[in-house]
Scaffold this motif. Sequence first.
Motif, PDB file in Angstrom:
ATOM      1  N   MET A 203     -11.669   3.900  -2.920  1.00 37.67           N
ATOM      2  CA  MET A 203     -10.384   3.521  -2.328  1.00 37.67           C
ATOM      3  C   MET A 203      -9.298   4.247  -3.096  1.00 37.67           C
ATOM      4  SD  MET A 203     -11.128  -0.555  -1.726  1.00 37.67           S
ATOM      5  CE  MET A 203      -9.675  -0.774  -0.690  1.00 37.67           C
ATOM      6  N   THR A 204      -8.666   5.207  -2.441  1.00 35.91           N
ATOM      7  CA  THR A 204      -7.673   6.053  -3.104  1.00 35.91           C
ATOM      8  C   THR A 204      -6.365   6.031  -2.333  1.00 35.91           C
ATOM      9  OG1 THR A 204      -8.042   8.121  -1.885  1.00 35.91           O
ATOM     10  CG2 THR A 204      -9.626   7.576  -3.620  1.00 35.91           C
ATOM     11  N   ALA A 205      -5.329   6.602  -2.965  1.00 33.67           N
ATOM     12  CA  ALA A 205      -4.029   6.696  -2.301  1.00 33.67           C
ATOM     13  C   ALA A 205      -4.097   7.582  -1.062  1.00 33.67           C
ATOM     14  CB  ALA A 205      -2.984   7.237  -3.286  1.00 33.67           C
ATOM     15  N   ALA A 206      -5.090   8.475  -1.036  1.00 30.73           N
ATOM     16  CA  ALA A 206      -5.252   9.381   0.096  1.00 30.73           C
ATOM     17  C   ALA A 206      -6.119   8.789   1.195  1.00 30.73           C
ATOM     18  CB  ALA A 206      -5.852  10.700  -0.376  1.00 30.73           C
ATOM     19  N   GLY A 207      -6.635   7.587   0.970  1.00 34.31           N
ATOM     20  CA  GLY A 207      -7.464   6.954   1.990  1.00 34.31           C
ATOM     21  C   GLY A 207      -8.735   6.373   1.395  1.00 34.31           C
ATOM     22  N   THR A 208      -9.465   5.662   2.216  1.00 38.69           N
ATOM     23  CA  THR A 208     -10.700   5.003   1.789  1.00 38.69           C
ATOM     24  C   THR A 208     -11.916   5.780   2.271  1.00 38.69           C
ATOM     25  OG1 THR A 208      -9.660   2.811   1.846  1.00 38.69           O
ATOM     26  CG2 THR A 208     -12.073   2.888   1.960  1.00 38.69           C
ATOM     27  N   ILE A 209     -12.846   5.984   1.351  1.00 43.35           N
ATOM     28  CA  ILE A 209     -14.111   6.644   1.683  1.00 43.35           C
ATOM     29  C   ILE A 209     -15.195   5.579   1.694  1.00 43.35           C
ATOM     30  CG2 ILE A 209     -15.823   8.344   0.951  1.00 43.35           C
ATOM     31  CD1 ILE A 209     -13.539   9.875  -0.368  1.00 43.35           C
TER      32      ILE A 209
END
Length: 379
Positions: free
Chosen positions: A157-163
């Motif tokens: 879960m990152t600022a660029a989106g969830t993987i």
Amino acid sequence: MQVGVRREQCAGERRVAATPETVQQLTALGLQLVVEGGAGTAAGYSDEAFAAAGATVVPELPYERLDVLLHVRPLTPETAARLRTGSITVGFGSPASELPAVRALADAGVTSFALELVPRISRAQSMDALSSQSLVSGYRAVLEAALRYPRFFPLYMTAAGTIPPARVLVLGAGVAGLQAIGTAKRLGARVSANDIRTASADEVASMGGTFIRLDLDAPEGTGGYARELGEDRAKRQRALLAPHVAAADVLITTAAIPGRAAPLLVTLDMVAGMRAGSVVVDLAAESGGNVEGVKAGQDLQIAVAGGFVTLVGLRDAASAMPSDASRLFAKNVANLLALMTADGEVSPDFDDDVVAGACLTHAGTVRHAATASAMEALK
């Protein structure tokens, strides 16, 4: 008594049947260890380490003078013919596929012990090489899959989106399957598994996997192995597994029955239903494979919508991690040999269930009933 440790000749085999640790164990029993130069090099065990442990390192083993020969891969008929009458061998025998070698051992009057035949009972667990090497193979299968899978295994879960996490499906919940489940779970994947033995559900759960229950009545076979399904049941099993295979990002198959062809669990039509980028690793490829079309030692690309699925037929999976695989295998060998050793002499007691069960040939005869029957059928 002189115990020889051979340098394996089979291409791709990097394991060795003894380590400096087991040399010390066997030397303490009064045995004299002779190690062929370079036998442990590929596994990270140097000639110097063997010598320091008490072994004699020689350029070539004196097969004709050995009392006991320790090995990993099955011996060839040529090697068997070099052994003296009454000598003993301990290692894998693959009797179902190596009948000429079995005949050569019997003809030479060699007492051979095949580690595949060690009874699966509590007191023989420390000698169970099938289990120890399956543990290595199950771990390796997940690493091979992760290297080929073009995405992450864990959830991020990152600022660029969830993987999202990879979805891993393991077919077969024996030692290799359970190790694969645990390894994939530690890498962060969402893991599910199936085995026709419903009793495996608790073991799957203990490793962090979700057990997939199918509407099949398949009683457990002998020795802790699953019994092979009849063709009608096998077709139903594949039909029930198809949606689970299609939903998986990584499929690892581990179902094998010693001495038999691997059961077909997954057809190419089922593989074609997987998403592009998915990976299939078949640990049973060397015995025919659980997946249709698999080739041992090869990666195949199966065309699907939007790309391809990678089908991996693993060969020499345990040998790919030779140091720890050898550590475990050598201990299995040493423990079986120690069971037969007293006062510096190796003298098998055939009243012992473990010794009798593991014996393949003795005094010119094939003692393993199934192998003897197979040899008679070829006459």
